[in-house]
Design a protein around this motif. Structure first.
Motif, PDB file in Angstrom:
ATOM      1  N   LEU A  31       0.815  -1.216   0.000  1.00  0.00           N
ATOM      2  CA  LEU A  31       0.000   0.000   0.000  1.00  0.00           C
ATOM      3  C   LEU A  31       0.853   1.272   0.000  1.00  0.00           C
ATOM      4  N   PHE A  32       2.162   1.141   0.199  1.00  0.00           N
ATOM      5  CA  PHE A  32       3.042   2.303   0.162  1.00  0.00           C
ATOM      6  C   PHE A  32       3.480   2.576  -1.277  1.00  0.00           C
ATOM      7  N   HIS A  33       3.818   3.840  -1.511  1.00  0.00           N
ATOM      8  CA  HIS A  33       4.321   4.240  -2.827  1.00  0.00           C
ATOM      9  C   HIS A  33       5.470   5.221  -2.609  1.00  0.00           C
ATOM     10  N   HIS A  34       6.628   4.906  -3.186  1.00  0.00           N
ATOM     11  CA  HIS A  34       7.808   5.760  -3.066  1.00  0.00           C
ATOM     12  C   HIS A  34       7.969   6.589  -4.341  1.00  0.00           C
ATOM     13  N   ALA A  35       8.168   7.875  -4.167  1.00  0.00           N
ATOM     14  CA  ALA A  35       8.296   8.795  -5.300  1.00  0.00           C
ATOM     15  C   ALA A  35       9.440   9.767  -5.041  1.00  0.00           C
ATOM     16  N   HIS A  36      10.031  10.264  -6.122  1.00  0.00           N
ATOM     17  CA  HIS A  36      11.093  11.265  -6.025  1.00  0.00           C
ATOM     18  C   HIS A  36      10.473  12.662  -5.996  1.00  0.00           C
ATOM     19  N   CYS A  37      10.992  13.508  -5.121  1.00  0.00           N
ATOM     20  CA  CYS A  37      10.496  14.877  -4.987  1.00  0.00           C
ATOM     21  C   CYS A  37      11.682  15.823  -4.783  1.00  0.00           C
ATOM     22  N   TYR A  38      11.586  17.012  -5.349  1.00  0.00           N
ATOM     23  CA  TYR A  38      12.538  18.086  -5.071  1.00  0.00           C
ATOM     24  C   TYR A  38      11.978  18.922  -3.926  1.00  0.00           C
ATOM     25  N   LEU A  39      12.669  18.912  -2.787  1.00  0.00           N
ATOM     26  CA  LEU A  39      12.153  19.514  -1.566  1.00  0.00           C
ATOM     27  C   LEU A  39      13.193  20.442  -0.944  1.00  0.00           C
ATOM     28  N   PRO A  40      12.723  21.429  -0.177  1.00  0.00           N
ATOM     29  CA  PRO A  40      13.662  22.224   0.624  1.00  0.00           C
ATOM     30  C   PRO A  40      14.346  21.332   1.665  1.00  0.00           C
ATOM     31  N   PRO A  41      15.569  21.638   2.056  1.00  0.00           N
ATOM     32  CA  PRO A  41      16.285  20.792   3.028  1.00  0.00           C
ATOM     33  C   PRO A  41      15.525  20.613   4.343  1.00  0.00           C
ATOM     34  N   GLY A  42      14.789  21.632   4.761  1.00  0.00           N
ATOM     35  CA  GLY A  42      14.032  21.506   6.006  1.00  0.00           C
ATOM     36  C   GLY A  42      12.959  20.429   5.936  1.00  0.00           C
ATOM     37  N   VAL A  43      12.295  20.330   4.795  1.00  0.00           N
ATOM     38  CA  VAL A  43      11.267  19.291   4.635  1.00  0.00           C
ATOM     39  C   VAL A  43      11.920  17.914   4.655  1.00  0.00           C
ATOM     40  N   VAL A  44      13.077  17.778   4.030  1.00  0.00           N
ATOM     41  CA  VAL A  44      13.783  16.489   4.033  1.00  0.00           C
ATOM     42  C   VAL A  44      14.162  16.100   5.454  1.00  0.00           C
TER      43      VAL A  44
ATOM     44  N   SER B 254      17.330  26.423  -2.339  1.00  0.00           N
ATOM     45  CA  SER B 254      18.262  25.286  -2.461  1.00  0.00           C
ATOM     46  C   SER B 254      17.512  23.981  -2.208  1.00  0.00           C
ATOM     47  N   CYS B 255      16.822  23.506  -3.214  1.00  0.00           N
ATOM     48  CA  CYS B 255      16.054  22.259  -3.087  1.00  0.00           C
ATOM     49  C   CYS B 255      16.943  21.061  -3.432  1.00  0.00           C
ATOM     50  N   VAL B 256      16.652  19.943  -2.790  1.00  0.00           N
ATOM     51  CA  VAL B 256      17.405  18.710  -3.022  1.00  0.00           C
ATOM     52  C   VAL B 256      16.418  17.610  -3.407  1.00  0.00           C
ATOM     53  N   ARG B 257      16.948  16.617  -4.090  1.00  0.00           N
ATOM     54  CA  ARG B 257      16.128  15.484  -4.521  1.00  0.00           C
ATOM     55  C   ARG B 257      16.077  14.450  -3.398  1.00  0.00           C
ATOM     56  N   ALA B 258      14.876  13.957  -3.096  1.00  0.00           N
ATOM     57  CA  ALA B 258      14.691  12.986  -2.015  1.00  0.00           C
ATOM     58  C   ALA B 258      13.659  11.954  -2.437  1.00  0.00           C
ATOM     59  N   ARG B 259      13.736  10.811  -1.817  1.00  0.00           N
ATOM     60  CA  ARG B 259      12.775   9.724  -2.057  1.00  0.00           C
ATOM     61  C   ARG B 259      11.809   9.681  -0.879  1.00  0.00           C
ATOM     62  N   VAL B 260      10.522   9.956  -1.165  1.00  0.00           N
ATOM     63  CA  VAL B 260       9.513  10.111  -0.121  1.00  0.00           C
ATOM     64  C   VAL B 260       8.558   8.928  -0.174  1.00  0.00           C
ATOM     65  N   ARG B 261       8.186   8.454   1.012  1.00  0.00           N
ATOM     66  CA  ARG B 261       7.237   7.349   1.108  1.00  0.00           C
ATOM     67  C   ARG B 261       5.840   7.891   1.383  1.00  0.00           C
TER      68      ARG B 261
ATOM     69  N   LYS C 173      25.251  19.800   1.582  1.00  0.00           N
ATOM     70  CA  LYS C 173      26.041  19.035   0.617  1.00  0.00           C
ATOM     71  C   LYS C 173      25.812  17.535   0.767  1.00  0.00           C
ATOM     72  N   GLN C 174      25.621  17.106   1.998  1.00  0.00           N
ATOM     73  CA  GLN C 174      25.366  15.687   2.231  1.00  0.00           C
ATOM     74  C   GLN C 174      24.013  15.283   1.667  1.00  0.00           C
ATOM     75  N   LEU C 175      23.017  16.149   1.809  1.00  0.00           N
ATOM     76  CA  LEU C 175      21.689  15.863   1.250  1.00  0.00           C
ATOM     77  C   LEU C 175      21.731  15.858  -0.271  1.00  0.00           C
ATOM     78  N   GLN C 176      22.488  16.775  -0.855  1.00  0.00           N
ATOM     79  CA  GLN C 176      22.610  16.796  -2.305  1.00  0.00           C
ATOM     80  C   GLN C 176      23.326  15.557  -2.833  1.00  0.00           C
ATOM     81  N   ALA C 177      24.328  15.104  -2.111  1.00  0.00           N
ATOM     82  CA  ALA C 177      25.042  13.888  -2.527  1.00  0.00           C
ATOM     83  C   ALA C 177      24.151  12.667  -2.400  1.00  0.00           C
ATOM     84  N   ALA C 178      23.344  12.618  -1.338  1.00  0.00           N
ATOM     85  CA  ALA C 178      22.429  11.489  -1.167  1.00  0.00           C
ATOM     86  C   ALA C 178      21.352  11.486  -2.249  1.00  0.00           C
ATOM     87  N   GLY C 179      20.984  12.661  -2.735  1.00  0.00           N
ATOM     88  CA  GLY C 179      19.967  12.730  -3.773  1.00  0.00           C
ATOM     89  C   GLY C 179      20.403  12.181  -5.112  1.00  0.00           C
TER      90      GLY C 179
END
Length: 657
Positions: free
Chosen positions: A203-216, A254-261, A395-401
């Motif tokens: 029932l979960f769905h993982h999607a890529h999102c460009y988010l502000p670092p605070g949201v990540v 400065s948004c970063v790419r993250a994988r959100v569930r 920088k760590q969040l950007q590298a993880a993205g």
């Protein structure tokens, strides 16, 4: 509480101690139930900690005895648009009654006993919303239905009327073999729930999102906060849009790419929202043709949802005192139950993984305890607290993205007719197959007419019209001896008669004698009857004369003329053709089929009266219904093929022109 008084999209559940099996001291009832609630939540922690609820989580609170209700545990969850939350709670209750066999569960929503609605094709016919009160429970991991007494001996176990709640709990506890529902009913409920925890991950769905670092950072700390953020954006108003224009809590530079569930419900809600950000908010969105456009679009909506949460929260960010939210004694007891359950999986105390599991458990327990105390959860304040206490490295969040797992396939959003059939087959199993078989068997228009006649001839009751229904579970009572004797009498009488004139029954002769003997007594009744017949005949003649001056008769299809085409042309030339409308009878079957097909065609594939009526009778109208009309009538010899009935949509249904 009556079903009509319950709030919509809210499921309510109860856990009653089984009579005679749990008997705490009178003064310790509440503390004992409170301890049991913590033990139950700890037992369910592997399923609850990582689950994302649509609105409210599963919760339990102690309720003192009142009226017919003994002391018990009660919970209430608002599941919103995600119906899977409701069925997940049913699964949790089944697990509780299996692992804690001294408890009897009960679950209802605004529809009442929705478990009976799901298994409506397999429950007894006497079980209706009016007769199901205090009869449906969950016990030992199974559905239990208190039956009505079928013999005087069962009255000692089962009351004849509606049982009280205490009586019902005692019956289920003492006679589980009598109250357990049948295997088909159990299978329907289990199939609807599915297999957890496997289904939970599906029932979960993982999607890529460009988010502000605070949201990540917030999502890394508390993944379940994605639900209130999506709901805030989904239910936004003009005041919320002003907050999205400023984005003061989550800068967009400065948004970063993250994988959100997400859950599938949350992902569908967010994806289907059309939103164009204000130019003053600072969002830089690539064109729709760009491969990163879906990730940007989804991330902007989610970030706006978190911004709305923060702006709705009153006051300034502050760290709340955990002791004010959750009793320290209950938390320590809950923690000890988690350790006994093996929740920490042999992780060393103080390790990074141990702290993550402890933080997740504490956050879940806080939220559950808050809902149990009827307090509203301020998710915006929770987000502000996380922002205040968390730090992140951009920088760590950007590298993880750059090294994310691929997003899940969202092709499940596009459902084809074949997918719908497969879903119905999986959901309803044999009943859907049976309906499909009836649809194939009823693909001819002749069966459509027969089904309608069977429905019209069926006897209705005060509850309304009852559709013909075959109860496969009903045993067949067949007496071989009586059947053989009846056949011998029929065949013997038939063989003993030589001519058709001798087919006279002795009962008919007795009736004739009785009529002759009572002829003098019923002379007055005969005169009254003949007077009524004459009046009715005159009345019908007057109606025919009035209708003859209208065009009502032309709207019906008549029986075909028996005159051949050559004879028809000769009579036309000689001027001998008479108006046959007055003598040609109406073709009832043809009018029925034609009107049904016209109604079905006018629906253009949508729901309507024709599909509802025919579907309930198990009849599936053919897609090429108009062409089948001609073929059906030719097969049934309703008209000679030489006269030619138009077979096109336009000719059969003039309204399509």
């Amino acid at each position: 509480m009556a079903a009509a008084d319950r709030q919509e999209d809210v499921v309510e559940y109860f856990l009653y101690p089984a009579p005679g099996k749990t008997a705490p001291g009178r003064g310790d009832e509440n503390s004992c139930l409170e301890e049991q609630a913590d033990k139950i939540l700890a037992h369910l922690s592997p399923l609850l900690v990582d689950y994302i609820w649509q609105k409210e989580p599963f919760n339990l609170r102690v309720v003192a005895a009142k009226g017919d209700h003994p002391p018990h545990l009660h919970g209430r969850t608002h599941f919103g648009d995600n119906i899977e939350d409701e069925w997940f709670i049913v699964h949790l209750l089944l697990q509780i009654t299996t692992s804690f066999p001294d408890y009897i569960a009960r679950v209802q929503d605004n529809d009442g006993e929705f478990l009976l609605i799901e298994a409506a094709e397999h429950i007894p016919r006497w079980l209706t919303p009016d007769t199901s009160h205090n009869r449906v429970f969950l016990f030992h991991g199974q559905l239990h239905i208190i039956p009505q007494p079928r013999s005087p001996a069962e009255i000692a176990c089962v009351p004849a009327g509606t049982p009280s709640l205490r009586q019902a709990l005692d019956i289920v506890s003492r006679y589980p073999g009598l109250t357990v529902a049948g295997r088909p009913t159990q299978d329907i409920i289990i199939r609807r729930i599915g297999s957890y925890p496997e289904k939970m991950h599906a029932l979960f769905h993982h999607a890529h999102c460009y988010l502000p670092p605070g949201v990540v950072a917030v999502l890394n700390h508390s993944p379940a906060l994605v639900a209130p953020a999506v709901q805030a954006f989904y239910e936004r108003d003009p005041l919320d849009m002003k907050a999205c224009r400023a984005m003061k809590h989550f800068p967009t530079d400065s948004c970063v790419r993250a994988r959100v569930r997400f859950t599938r419900c949350l992902y569908g809600q967010l994806l289907q929202q059309r939103f164009t950000p204000d130019k003053r908010s600072g969002w830089t969105v690539p064109p729709p043709s760009h491969p990163d456009h879906p990730a940007w679009d989804l991330g902007i909506k989610l970030a706006c949802g978190f911004e709305i949460l923060c702006c709705r929260s009153p006051g300034s960010p502050s760290v709340t005192d955990d002791s004010s939210q959750v009793s320290d004694v209950r938390w320590q007891r809950y923690l000890s139950f988690l350790t006994e359950k093996g929740y920490f999986k042999s992780e060393l105390e103080g390790s990074k993984r141990y702290k993550e599991l402890l933080q997740s458990a504490h956050r879940h327990y806080q939220e559950t305890a808050t809902v149990s105390c009827d307090r509203s959860v301020d998710h915006g304040q929770e987000v502000l607290n996380i922002l205040r206490t968390s730090t992140w490295d951009l920088k760590q969040l950007q590298a993880a993205g750059k090294h994310l797992e691929p997003p899940d396939d969202d092709s499940w959003l596009a459902m084809t007719p074949g997918d719908l059939d497969a879903m119905l087959e999986e959901q309803y199993g044999g009943f859907y197959r049976k309906s499909g078989d009836l649809g194939e068997a009823s693909s001819t228009l002749g069966n459509m007419v027969d089904s309608m006649k069977a429905f019209v001839d069926n006897v209705s009751s005060h509850d309304g019209a009852e559709f013909p229904r075959m109860d496969e579970d009903q045993p067949v009572d067949f007496d071989v001896d009586s059947f053989s004797q009846a056949m011998e009498r029929i065949l013997g009488k038939a063989m003993g008669n030589a001519t058709d004139n001798e087919w006279i029954d002795e009962d008919d002769e007795d009736e004739d004698d009785g009529l002759m003997e009572s002829e003098s007594d019923s002379s007055e009744e005969s005169e009254d009857g003949s007077t009524e017949d004459t009046a009715m005949t005159d009345y019908m003649d007057q109606m025919d004369q009035e209708l003859a001056r209208t065009n009502v008769g032309k709207s019906f299809e008549k029986e075909p003329s028996q005159v051949t085409v050559p004879q028809l042309l000769i009579n036309k030339q000689e001027g001998d053709i008479e108006d046959e409308d007055d003598v040609t009878p109406v073709n009832v079957d043809l009018n029925l089929v034609k009107n049904l097909l016209e109604s079905y065609s006018s629906q253009q594939g949508l729901a309507g009266p024709a599909t509802n009526i025919l579907g309930t009778m198990g009849v599936k109208p053919p897609e090429d219904a108009d062409d089948r009309l001609c073929k059906f009538l030719q097969r049934q010899e309703r008209f000679p093929p030489c006269l030619g009935l138009p077979c096109s949509d336009r000719d059969v249904n003039p309204s399509h022109q």
